[in-house]
Design a protein around this motif. Structure first.
Motif, PDB file in Angstrom:
ATOM      1  N   SER A 147       0.817  -1.208   0.000  1.00 10.81           N
ATOM      2  CA  SER A 147       0.000   0.000   0.000  1.00 10.81           C
ATOM      3  C   SER A 147       0.852   1.260   0.000  1.00 10.81           C
ATOM      4  CB  SER A 147      -0.933   0.003   1.214  1.00 10.81           C
ATOM      5  OG  SER A 147      -1.806  -1.102   1.182  1.00 10.81           O
ATOM      6  N   PHE A 205      -7.856   0.746   9.301  1.00 12.44           N
ATOM      7  CA  PHE A 205      -7.414   0.639   7.913  1.00 12.44           C
ATOM      8  C   PHE A 205      -5.905   0.895   7.795  1.00 12.44           C
ATOM      9  CE2 PHE A 205     -11.928   2.132   7.244  1.00 12.44           C
ATOM     10  CZ  PHE A 205     -12.390   0.963   6.628  1.00 12.44           C
ATOM     11  N   TYR A 216      -4.563   1.512   4.160  1.00 15.83           N
ATOM     12  CA  TYR A 216      -4.897   2.801   3.553  1.00 15.83           C
ATOM     13  C   TYR A 216      -4.145   3.926   4.246  1.00 15.83           C
ATOM     14  CZ  TYR A 216      -8.684  -0.231   1.951  1.00 15.83           C
ATOM     15  OH  TYR A 216      -9.405  -1.287   1.433  1.00 15.83           O
ATOM     16  N   ARG A 250     -12.392   4.559  -0.009  1.00 16.16           N
ATOM     17  CA  ARG A 250     -11.225   3.802  -0.500  1.00 16.16           C
ATOM     18  C   ARG A 250     -11.480   2.305  -0.330  1.00 16.16           C
ATOM     19  NH1 ARG A 250      -8.508   0.734  -2.098  1.00 16.16           N
ATOM     20  NH2 ARG A 250      -6.239   0.515  -2.238  1.00 16.16           N
ATOM     21  N   ASP A 251     -12.086   1.925   0.780  1.00 16.97           N
ATOM     22  CA  ASP A 251     -12.383   0.519   1.041  1.00 16.97           C
ATOM     23  C   ASP A 251     -13.423  -0.023   0.059  1.00 16.97           C
ATOM     24  OD1 ASP A 251     -11.841  -1.774   2.656  1.00 16.97           O
ATOM     25  OD2 ASP A 251     -13.763  -1.513   3.661  1.00 16.97           O
ATOM     26  N   GLU A 304     -12.531  -1.924  -3.101  1.00 25.36           N
ATOM     27  CA  GLU A 304     -12.138  -3.323  -3.013  1.00 25.36           C
ATOM     28  C   GLU A 304     -13.317  -4.241  -2.694  1.00 25.36           C
ATOM     29  OE1 GLU A 304      -8.460  -4.062  -0.986  1.00 25.36           O
ATOM     30  OE2 GLU A 304      -7.672  -2.066  -1.426  1.00 25.36           O
ATOM     31  N   ARG A 331     -19.197  -3.177   4.369  1.00 26.68           N
ATOM     32  CA  ARG A 331     -18.029  -2.337   4.600  1.00 26.68           C
ATOM     33  C   ARG A 331     -18.456  -0.958   5.109  1.00 26.68           C
ATOM     34  NH1 ARG A 331     -13.047  -3.972   1.393  1.00 26.68           N
ATOM     35  NH2 ARG A 331     -13.488  -6.098   0.708  1.00 26.68           N
ATOM     36  N   SER A 382     -18.177   0.513   9.715  1.00 26.52           N
ATOM     37  CA  SER A 382     -17.351   1.653  10.123  1.00 26.52           C
ATOM     38  C   SER A 382     -18.127   2.616  11.003  1.00 26.52           C
ATOM     39  CB  SER A 382     -16.836   2.392   8.881  1.00 26.52           C
ATOM     40  OG  SER A 382     -15.939   1.585   8.152  1.00 26.52           O
TER      41      SER A 382
END
Length: 361
Positions: free
Chosen positions: A18, A71, A74, A207-208, A211, A221, A225
């Protein structure tokens, strides 16, 4: 009609980790990132001065701890962006947490013309004859000329394409991956009493999402959070021909609306999650104007996003503070994402990407 491309695309990967991914982005777009920071008045007049005050330290510590813990990859990607661009890490960090920091800056420290960072408009419909989402990416004048496209391949074979603001994680705007998942985003304005200091940042969640392997995975996801500030996510799946609008708020509150044959327009206020929110006349005006316009075809939806009849609060924005940076049109039947960098009514297309599932889930 194909237009001259102002938006640069950087394709790279696979990267070994990353940090290297972030470093590659930061290094490639170093000049653009530095240019944004030198001209972004919200960064220079609000975020940076606040970050250097005693009262900011607890907030920055909580944001750092909670997001780097949940994360870590990230977080390392963000470190890579900073080092690759030669910009201090603090500057990149507060840029990525702008939405989570600005509510805690006192009104006396804000300038009226700097108060709004971004607004976006989306129109979505899934019927027997059409499955289209169209999105206006609207932002503060500081973002004009300070965005790019990232087309990255990860070491596990996943790849994504994401519209990215200079210096930020991909993507606080829109993107898709090779699982056939795409998303667009709308900011929403929860009242200050609804905001939890130091929660998970919206840039890390989006960003997650790049994926995510399915609609359910994307929703999970988002749900997992503990966000600081709310957001609206439009999730699109070419595999199942489905779209969802997901509204979130702090304390893991979430509402999921399935898009159907009734056209669904979303600006920048909550529509189905019950949250105390700030009155946003710009958003209300766009919502009211959209209700009057035809929405029967793909051409109608694109035309709607180019509407400028309301001169004070147009759907397609041309300044002086807010600008429509581009329009993205995602067609689940054609399995394409089209990017238009001028008024979409002109039909001048900059990019057309195929969205398909090239990975087994």
């Amino acid at each position: 009609m194909e237009a001259e491309k102002c938006l640069e695309m950087y394709e790279f990967g696979p990267c070994e980790d990353s940090y290297q991914m972030g470093f590659s982005i930061g290094n490639h777009f170093s000049n653009l990132i530095r240019s944004r920071l030198s001209t972004d008045s919200i960064f220079s007049h609000q975020l940076l001065p606040f970050s250097q005050t005693p009262q900011a330290q607890s907030l920055l510590h909580s944001l750092s701890h909670n997001n780097s813990t949940k994360f870590p990859n990230y977080w390392n990607e963000m470190r890579g962006i900073a080092n690759g661009s030669g910009v201090p890490f603090l500057h990149i960090m507060i840029l990525n947490f702008r939405k989570e920091i600005l509510p805690f800056i006192t009104e006396s420290e804000k300038s009226k013309d700097e108060d709004t960072i971004d607004d976006c408009s989306d129109i979505l419909v899934v019927s027997d004859t059409i499955a289209v989402a169209a999105h206006n990416e609207d932002a503060n004048v500081a973002l004009v000329g300070h965005a790019y496209l990232i087309k990255a391949t990860l070491s596990n074979g996943l790849s994504y394409t994401a519209y990215t603001y200079a210096g930020e994680l991909p993507s606080c705007a829109f993107g898709f991956n090779n699982h056939g998942l795409a998303f667009t985003l709308n900011s929403v304005p929860p009242a200050k009493s609804e905001i939890v200091a130091g929660g998970i940042g919206r840039n890390f969640i989006s960003r997650d999402l790049l994926e995510a392997t399915s609609l359910n995975d994307a929703v999970n996801r988002i749900r997992s959070s503990e966000v600081s500030i709310g957001h609206s996510y439009n999730l699109l799946d070419v595999n199942s021909r489905k779209m969802l609008n997901v509204e979130t708020a702090s304390c893991q509150r979430i509402s999921v609306h399935k898009i159907g044959s009734t056209p669904f327009f979303h600006a920048n206020m909550y529509l189905h999650l019950q949250v105390d929110q700030v009155h946003d006349q710009n958003s209300i005006s766009r919502q009211n104007r959209a209700a009057l316009l035809p929405k029967k075809s793909k051409v109608d939806l694109i035309s709607l996003l180019g509407d400028t009849v309301d001169q004070e609060y147009p759907i397609y924005m041309q300044g002086p503070n807010l600008y429509t940076l581009c329009t993205a049109v995602i067609d689940l039947d054609e399995k394409t994402m089209t990017i238009i960098e001028s008024n979409p009514r002109k039909g001048a297309v900059s990019y057309v990407f195929k969205i398909h599932n090239s990975l087994s889930i």
